[in-house]
Design a protein around this motif. Structure first.
Motif, PDB file in Angstrom:
ATOM      1  N   SER A 299      25.164  -0.037  23.114  1.00 39.71           N
ATOM      2  CA  SER A 299      23.931   0.627  23.492  1.00 39.71           C
ATOM      3  C   SER A 299      22.741  -0.138  22.911  1.00 39.71           C
ATOM      4  O   SER A 299      22.852  -0.777  21.863  1.00 39.71           O
ATOM      5  N   SER A 300      21.619  -0.086  23.618  1.00 37.67           N
ATOM      6  CA  SER A 300      20.399  -0.709  23.089  1.00 37.67           C
ATOM      7  C   SER A 300      19.452   0.326  22.495  1.00 37.67           C
ATOM      8  O   SER A 300      18.303   0.015  22.192  1.00 37.67           O
ATOM      9  N   LEU A 301      19.940   1.570  22.317  1.00 39.98           N
ATOM     10  CA  LEU A 301      19.118   2.636  21.760  1.00 39.98           C
ATOM     11  C   LEU A 301      18.562   2.227  20.396  1.00 39.98           C
ATOM     12  O   LEU A 301      19.283   1.659  19.562  1.00 39.98           O
ATOM     13  N   THR A 302      17.307   2.523  20.172  1.00 36.60           N
ATOM     14  CA  THR A 302      16.614   2.090  18.956  1.00 36.60           C
ATOM     15  C   THR A 302      15.687   3.195  18.462  1.00 36.60           C
ATOM     16  O   THR A 302      14.960   3.801  19.247  1.00 36.60           O
ATOM     17  N   ALA A 303      15.730   3.453  17.163  1.00 31.71           N
ATOM     18  CA  ALA A 303      14.806   4.397  16.531  1.00 31.71           C
ATOM     19  C   ALA A 303      13.928   3.638  15.549  1.00 31.71           C
ATOM     20  O   ALA A 303      14.375   2.690  14.894  1.00 31.71           O
ATOM     21  N   TYR A 304      12.681   4.080  15.463  1.00 29.65           N
ATOM     22  CA  TYR A 304      11.709   3.418  14.602  1.00 29.65           C
ATOM     23  C   TYR A 304      10.873   4.481  13.912  1.00 29.65           C
ATOM     24  O   TYR A 304      10.609   5.548  14.480  1.00 29.65           O
TER      25      TYR A 304
ATOM     26  N   ASP B  63       0.805  -1.223   0.000  1.00 34.58           N
ATOM     27  CA  ASP B  63       0.000   0.000   0.000  1.00 34.58           C
ATOM     28  C   ASP B  63       0.839   1.273   0.000  1.00 34.58           C
ATOM     29  O   ASP B  63       0.311   2.387   0.093  1.00 34.58           O
ATOM     30  N   GLY B  64       2.172   1.129  -0.077  1.00 35.55           N
ATOM     31  CA  GLY B  64       3.055   2.282  -0.136  1.00 35.55           C
ATOM     32  C   GLY B  64       3.636   2.713   1.198  1.00 35.55           C
ATOM     33  O   GLY B  64       4.484   3.602   1.251  1.00 35.55           O
ATOM     34  N   ARG B  65       3.211   2.100   2.276  1.00 38.07           N
ATOM     35  CA  ARG B  65       3.757   2.439   3.584  1.00 38.07           C
ATOM     36  C   ARG B  65       5.157   1.841   3.723  1.00 38.07           C
ATOM     37  O   ARG B  65       5.413   0.706   3.327  1.00 38.07           O
ATOM     38  N   ILE B  66       6.041   2.619   4.286  1.00 36.22           N
ATOM     39  CA  ILE B  66       7.414   2.173   4.535  1.00 36.22           C
ATOM     40  C   ILE B  66       7.670   2.226   6.032  1.00 36.22           C
ATOM     41  O   ILE B  66       7.319   3.200   6.698  1.00 36.22           O
ATOM     42  N   ALA B  67       8.266   1.179   6.574  1.00 38.95           N
ATOM     43  CA  ALA B  67       8.646   1.151   7.982  1.00 38.95           C
ATOM     44  C   ALA B  67      10.126   0.824   8.081  1.00 38.95           C
ATOM     45  O   ALA B  67      10.677   0.102   7.242  1.00 38.95           O
ATOM     46  N   TRP B  68      10.792   1.390   9.098  1.00 37.15           N
ATOM     47  CA  TRP B  68      12.228   1.172   9.242  1.00 37.15           C
ATOM     48  C   TRP B  68      12.615   1.143  10.715  1.00 37.15           C
ATOM     49  O   TRP B  68      11.871   1.620  11.582  1.00 37.15           O
ATOM     50  N   VAL B  69      13.776   0.554  10.974  1.00 35.28           N
ATOM     51  CA  VAL B  69      14.300   0.527  12.335  1.00 35.28           C
ATOM     52  C   VAL B  69      15.803   0.719  12.291  1.00 35.28           C
ATOM     53  O   VAL B  69      16.481   0.344  11.325  1.00 35.28           O
ATOM     54  N   SER B  70      16.323   1.342  13.343  1.00 31.84           N
ATOM     55  CA  SER B  70      17.760   1.587  13.488  1.00 31.84           C
ATOM     56  C   SER B  70      18.164   1.194  14.901  1.00 31.84           C
ATOM     57  O   SER B  70      17.578   1.670  15.873  1.00 31.84           O
ATOM     58  N   VAL B  71      19.168   0.310  15.014  1.00 34.29           N
ATOM     59  CA  VAL B  71      19.558  -0.222  16.324  1.00 34.29           C
ATOM     60  C   VAL B  71      21.047   0.013  16.571  1.00 34.29           C
ATOM     61  O   VAL B  71      21.879  -0.242  15.705  1.00 34.29           O
ATOM     62  N   ALA B  72      21.380   0.506  17.746  1.00 39.07           N
ATOM     63  CA  ALA B  72      22.783   0.774  18.069  1.00 39.07           C
ATOM     64  C   ALA B  72      23.566  -0.500  18.340  1.00 39.07           C
ATOM     65  O   ALA B  72      24.803  -0.478  18.363  1.00 39.07           O
ATOM     66  N   TRP B  73      22.871  -1.621  18.539  1.00 37.96           N
ATOM     67  CA  TRP B  73      23.561  -2.874  18.855  1.00 37.96           C
ATOM     68  C   TRP B  73      23.924  -3.685  17.607  1.00 37.96           C
ATOM     69  O   TRP B  73      24.358  -4.839  17.716  1.00 37.96           O
ATOM     70  N   ARG B  74      23.774  -3.106  16.442  1.00 41.44           N
ATOM     71  CA  ARG B  74      24.057  -3.835  15.202  1.00 41.44           C
ATOM     72  C   ARG B  74      25.427  -4.511  15.255  1.00 41.44           C
ATOM     73  O   ARG B  74      26.442  -3.890  15.616  1.00 41.44           O
ATOM     74  N   GLY B  75      25.461  -5.782  14.905  1.00 40.24           N
ATOM     75  CA  GLY B  75      26.712  -6.538  14.841  1.00 40.24           C
ATOM     76  C   GLY B  75      27.234  -7.034  16.171  1.00 40.24           C
ATOM     77  O   GLY B  75      28.247  -7.745  16.210  1.00 40.24           O
ATOM     78  N   HIS B  76      26.562  -6.692  17.287  1.00 38.51           N
ATOM     79  CA  HIS B  76      27.068  -7.087  18.608  1.00 38.51           C
ATOM     80  C   HIS B  76      26.397  -8.335  19.169  1.00 38.51           C
ATOM     81  O   HIS B  76      26.920  -8.937  20.095  1.00 38.51           O
ATOM     82  N   HIS B  77      25.236  -8.693  18.641  1.00 43.82           N
ATOM     83  CA  HIS B  77      24.496  -9.821  19.192  1.00 43.82           C
ATOM     84  C   HIS B  77      24.210 -10.842  18.086  1.00 43.82           C
ATOM     85  O   HIS B  77      23.200 -10.742  17.392  1.00 43.82           O
ATOM     86  N   PRO B  78      25.075 -11.831  17.908  1.00 44.12           N
ATOM     87  CA  PRO B  78      24.824 -12.856  16.888  1.00 44.12           C
ATOM     88  C   PRO B  78      23.465 -13.516  17.098  1.00 44.12           C
ATOM     89  O   PRO B  78      23.092 -13.872  18.214  1.00 44.12           O
ATOM     90  N   GLY B  79      22.732 -13.645  16.019  1.00 46.76           N
ATOM     91  CA  GLY B  79      21.412 -14.258  16.100  1.00 46.76           C
ATOM     92  C   GLY B  79      20.289 -13.285  16.369  1.00 46.76           C
ATOM     93  O   GLY B  79      19.111 -13.646  16.261  1.00 46.76           O
ATOM     94  N   HIS B  80      20.623 -12.051  16.740  1.00 49.50           N
ATOM     95  CA  HIS B  80      19.607 -11.028  16.956  1.00 49.50           C
ATOM     96  C   HIS B  80      19.471 -10.208  15.675  1.00 49.50           C
ATOM     97  O   HIS B  80      20.399  -9.508  15.278  1.00 49.50           O
TER      98      HIS B  80
END
Length: 366
Positions: free
Chosen positions: A280-285, A215-232
Motif C-alpha cells: 500500500s502507498s497509504l501515508t500519514a503525516y 524551536d520544539g516543533r516535531i514532524a513525523w511520517v508513517s508509510v505503509a510501503w516501508r521496506g518494499h522500495h529499496p532506495g526510497h
C-alpha cells in the motif's frame, strides 16, 4: 484516551445509565486534592464503548488502561458485587492515583495492576470480557488465552500498518482460541505501547521518520510501503511534506465539527480502499508543537501528498502522481456519499503473536 468529536448513535442501555448515575465523574477526572490527568476520555465515548462490550452482572472483566480510574469504577457497577474487575495500566502513577480515588469511594470489587497491557493479567484469568481503552496494533494472544470461551474482546485497534489509522473492534472468543463475529466501529484512542507514552503528539507505532526542530516543533511520517522500495527513504517523504511545493484548499465542511468528521471518514475510506494493494502507498503525516497538523494520503518515496485535517492538499509538486491519486480518491469518496468507517468490512487475520484486524471497502467503488 479517546479524541473523537461526535458520538455515534447508541441504543440506550439502562445498566450503563445507572452506572453513570452512580459514579461521580469529577471525582476521578478533577479531584479536589489529586487534580486531573493530561487526557480524559470523552463521556460519550466511554458510554458508547461500555455498551459495545455488553458487560453484565457477575462477569469477571479485564480492563486494559486504568487512566483516571473512572471507567474501572463504572465497570465495577456493571459487574456488581458478584463480579470483579482487574485493571492494568503501564503507568505506575496513574495506578497509584486510581487506587486512592477508589479507596475514597470504598470500591471493593476491583484489582489494580501495573504492567504492559499486551500481557493481560494471567494470574487473574479467566475473563468474561476484555476491554481496551488504548490502541494496540493487534489483539495479543495473551488476551485470547485469558478469555473464557464465548468471552467478548472490545478494543480500539489499528486497521492498517500506518500511524493512527485506527477504529474499534468487538469480537467473540471461540472454544478453540479463535476470534469470530467481528463488529467494526469508530474510535480514536492513544497508542497502547510497552512503555509510558510521554509525548501524546507523537505516534508510538509505525513511525518511519521523525524531525525535531530547534524551536520544539516535531514532524513525523508513517508509510505503509516501508521496506518494499529499496532506495526510497521515508526521510525524503517527510522533508517533502514539511516543505510542500504545492498547497491548495479543500472543502471538507462548513464548521470545524463537520470538517473533523469528514477528514476522519476520508481517512477510513483511504485505509479500506488502499489495503487491497501490496504494498500500500497509504501515508500519514503529522506535526506537534506550536503547530499541529494531521494528514492522510499517499507517497512512494519520490512523491508525496496528503489531505490535512484542516482542509488542505499538501504535495511535493502540483503534478505529483501522489497528488493525482489523492485527488482521485477524494473525488470517488465524494461521489460515494462520503462514506466512513461504516463502509468498511473487517477481516481477522491470525499472525504469530495474535490477531490482526484489516479492513476493505464493503461495497465496490469507482
Amino acid at each position: 484516551m479517546e479524541t473523537d468529536l461526535v458520538p455515534e448513535t447508541a441504543i440506550i442501555d439502562d445498566a450503563v445509565a445507572r452506572a453513570v448515575a452512580a459514579v461521580p465523574r469529577e471525582h476521578y477526572t478533577d479531584h479536589p486534592h489529586l487534580g486531573g490527568v493530561p487526557q480524559a476520555t470523552a463521556q460519550f465515548a466511554i458510554e458508547r464503548d461500555l455498551r459495545r462490550a455488553g458487560v453484565r452482572p457477575g462477569m469477571r472483566v479485564l480492563e486494559i488502561g486504568t487512566g483516571t480510574g473512572y471507567t474501572g469504577a463504572l465497570l465495577t457497577e456493571l459487574v456488581g458485587d458478584d463480579g470483579h474487575v482487574v485493571s492494568v495500566d503501564i503507568d505506575p502513577a496513574l495506578v497509584k492515583r486510581a487506587a486512592k480515588l477508589h479507596a475514597e469511594r470504598g470500591v471493593a470489587n476491583l484489582t489494580l495492576l501495573v504492567g504492559d497491557g499486551h500481557l493481560g493479567a494471567p494470574d487473574h484469568a479467566p475473563f468474561d470480557a476484555i476491554l481496551g481503552w488504548a490502541t494496540p496494533t493487534h489483539i495479543p494472544h495473551a488476551w485470547i488465552r485469558q478469555a473464557r470461551p464465548g468471552a467478548i474482546i472490545s478494543t480500539p485497534i489499528y486497521l492498517a500498518p500506518v500511524a493512527r489509522t485506527v477504529g474499534h473492534i468487538r469480537a467473540r472468543v471461540t472454544g478453540d482460541g479463535r476470534l469470530t463475529e467481528p463488529q467494526l466501529g469508530g474510535a480514536v484512542y492513544v497508542d497502547m505501547g510497552p512503555k509510558v507514552n510521554t509525548s501524546l503528539g507523537i505516534p508510538m507505532f509505525y513511525l518511519d521518520a521523525r524531525h525535531d526542530s530547534p524551536d520544539g516543533r516535531i514532524a513525523w511520517v508513517s508509510v505503509a510501503w516501508r521496506g518494499h522500495h529499496p532506495g526510497h527513504d521515508p526521510v525524503t517523504t517527510l522533508r517533502m511534506l514539511m516543505n510542500p511545493a504545492h498547497a491548495e484548499p479543500v472543502a471538507l465542511g462548513d464548521s470545524d465539527e463537520e470538517q473533523a468528521i469528514a477528514w476522519r471518514d476520508f481517512r477510513a475510506y483511504c485505509a479500506g480502499r488502499d489495503n487491497t494493494h501490496t504494498p500500500s502507498s497509504l501515508t500519514a503525516y503529522g506535526t506537534a508543537g506550536d503547530v499541529w497538523i494531521s494528514g492522510i494520503g499517499f507517497s512512494s518515496g519520490k512523491h508525496a501528498a496528503v489531505l490535512t485535517a484542516d482542509g488542505r492538499f499538501l504535495a511535493n509538486r502540483s503534478d505529483s502522481p501522489a497528488l493525482a491519486k489523492l485527488r482521485d480518491h477524494f473525488r470517488d469518496w465524494q461521489l460515494a456519499g462520503r462514506p466512513g468507517i461504516d463502509a468498511l468490512q473487517p477481516r481477522l487475520i491470525p499472525i504469530s503473536d495474535g490477531w490482526q484486524v484489516r479492513v476493505t471497502l464493503a461495497h465496490a467503488t469507482r
